[in-house]
Design an enzyme around this catalytic site. Structure first.
Site, mmCIF file in Angstrom:
data_model
loop_
_atom_site.group_PDB
_atom_site.id
_atom_site.type_symbol
_atom_site.label_atom_id
_atom_site.label_comp_id
_atom_site.label_asym_id
_atom_site.label_seq_id
_atom_site.Cartn_x
_atom_site.Cartn_y
_atom_site.Cartn_z
ATOM 1 N N ASP A 162 0.670 -1.188 -0.063
ATOM 2 C CA ASP A 162 -0.056 0.116 -0.040
ATOM 3 C C ASP A 162 0.778 1.216 -0.116
ATOM 4 O O ASP A 162 1.611 1.672 1.098
ATOM 5 C CB ASP A 162 -0.729 -0.121 1.207
ATOM 6 C CG ASP A 162 -1.829 1.184 1.368
ATOM 7 O OD1 ASP A 162 -2.024 1.606 0.456
ATOM 8 O OD2 ASP A 162 -2.055 1.428 2.316
ATOM 9 N N GLU A 192 -1.370 -1.670 -4.499
ATOM 10 C CA GLU A 192 -2.648 -0.790 -4.770
ATOM 11 C C GLU A 192 -2.609 0.563 -5.703
ATOM 12 O O GLU A 192 -1.507 1.038 -5.757
ATOM 13 C CB GLU A 192 -3.346 -0.422 -3.280
ATOM 14 C CG GLU A 192 -4.479 0.282 -3.405
ATOM 15 C CD GLU A 192 -5.227 0.392 -2.078
ATOM 16 O OE1 GLU A 192 -6.036 -0.277 -1.555
ATOM 17 O OE2 GLU A 192 -4.674 1.365 -1.335
ATOM 18 N N ASP A 233 -1.998 1.009 7.421
ATOM 19 C CA ASP A 233 -1.342 0.604 6.055
ATOM 20 C C ASP A 233 -0.988 -0.639 5.886
ATOM 21 O O ASP A 233 -1.145 -1.116 4.788
ATOM 22 C CB ASP A 233 -0.378 1.800 5.889
ATOM 23 C CG ASP A 233 -0.865 3.250 5.877
ATOM 24 O OD1 ASP A 233 -1.383 3.534 5.057
ATOM 25 O OD2 ASP A 233 -0.280 4.085 6.762
#
Length: 168
Positions: A7, A67, A139
């Site tokens: 991420d 992502e 995260d």
């Protein structure tokens, strides 16, 4: 298969590593890479690269997933996020990993069941999907969700390939 989920973020990049065997998932590790906001951007990006390289060397994943970036109202923040994402993609590719990329709503739908899920819902689902996991932060939870999404997509692709071979 060992999957590294990422991420990306300039301030904090979450990472999570899982072992996927079909539909069975097992948590291996997770963490967050933080960069010092007082440093110049090139140094922060270099530090992100070095820390992520260390994670890859330590965990030895077979595959990675990242992502995708969503734009926001602050163009400067979006640009910095994009630069951090570029470093994450480059680091994984340089390590020889094939990288899957997933839209945030795809990740949320894969782990929570709705593309509009909130961060706390993703964190709660990590406890369900990876029993006993101790999250390094939100995260890291998002990164584990990206890894799980990738595992589901790989399993689906493998199933379709098996069916195609049987029908051929």
């Amino acid at each position: 298969m060992i999957i590294l989920g990422l991420d990306p973020g300039l301030g904090t990049t979450g990472w999570g590593v899982i072992h996927a065997d079909g539909d069975r998932l097992r948590h291996i590790a997770n963490g967050q890479i933080k960069t010092d906001p007082s440093m110049a951007l090139p140094r922060r990006l270099a530090n992100l690269n070095a820390a992520l390289t260390d994670v890859i060397l330590a965990e030895r994943p077979d595959s990675a997933a990242v992502e995708e970036v969503l734009g926001n109202t602050n163009a400067q923040s979006t640009l910095k996020l994009g630069q951090a994402r570029g470093v994450v993609l480059l680091t994984a590719a340089t390590a020889g990993l094939i990288v899957g990329e997933y839209h945030p709503s795809t990740v949320k739908k894969a782990v929570v069941g709705t593309g509009g899920a909130e961060k706390r819902q993703i964190q709660a689902m990590m406890a369900v999907l990876l029993p006993g996991v101790k999250l390094a932060g939100p995260d890291a939870a998002d990164a584990l969700a990206v890894a799980i999404t990738h595992a589901h997509h790989l399993a689906s692709a493998a199933g379709m390939a098996r069916r195609a071979r049987i029908m051929a």
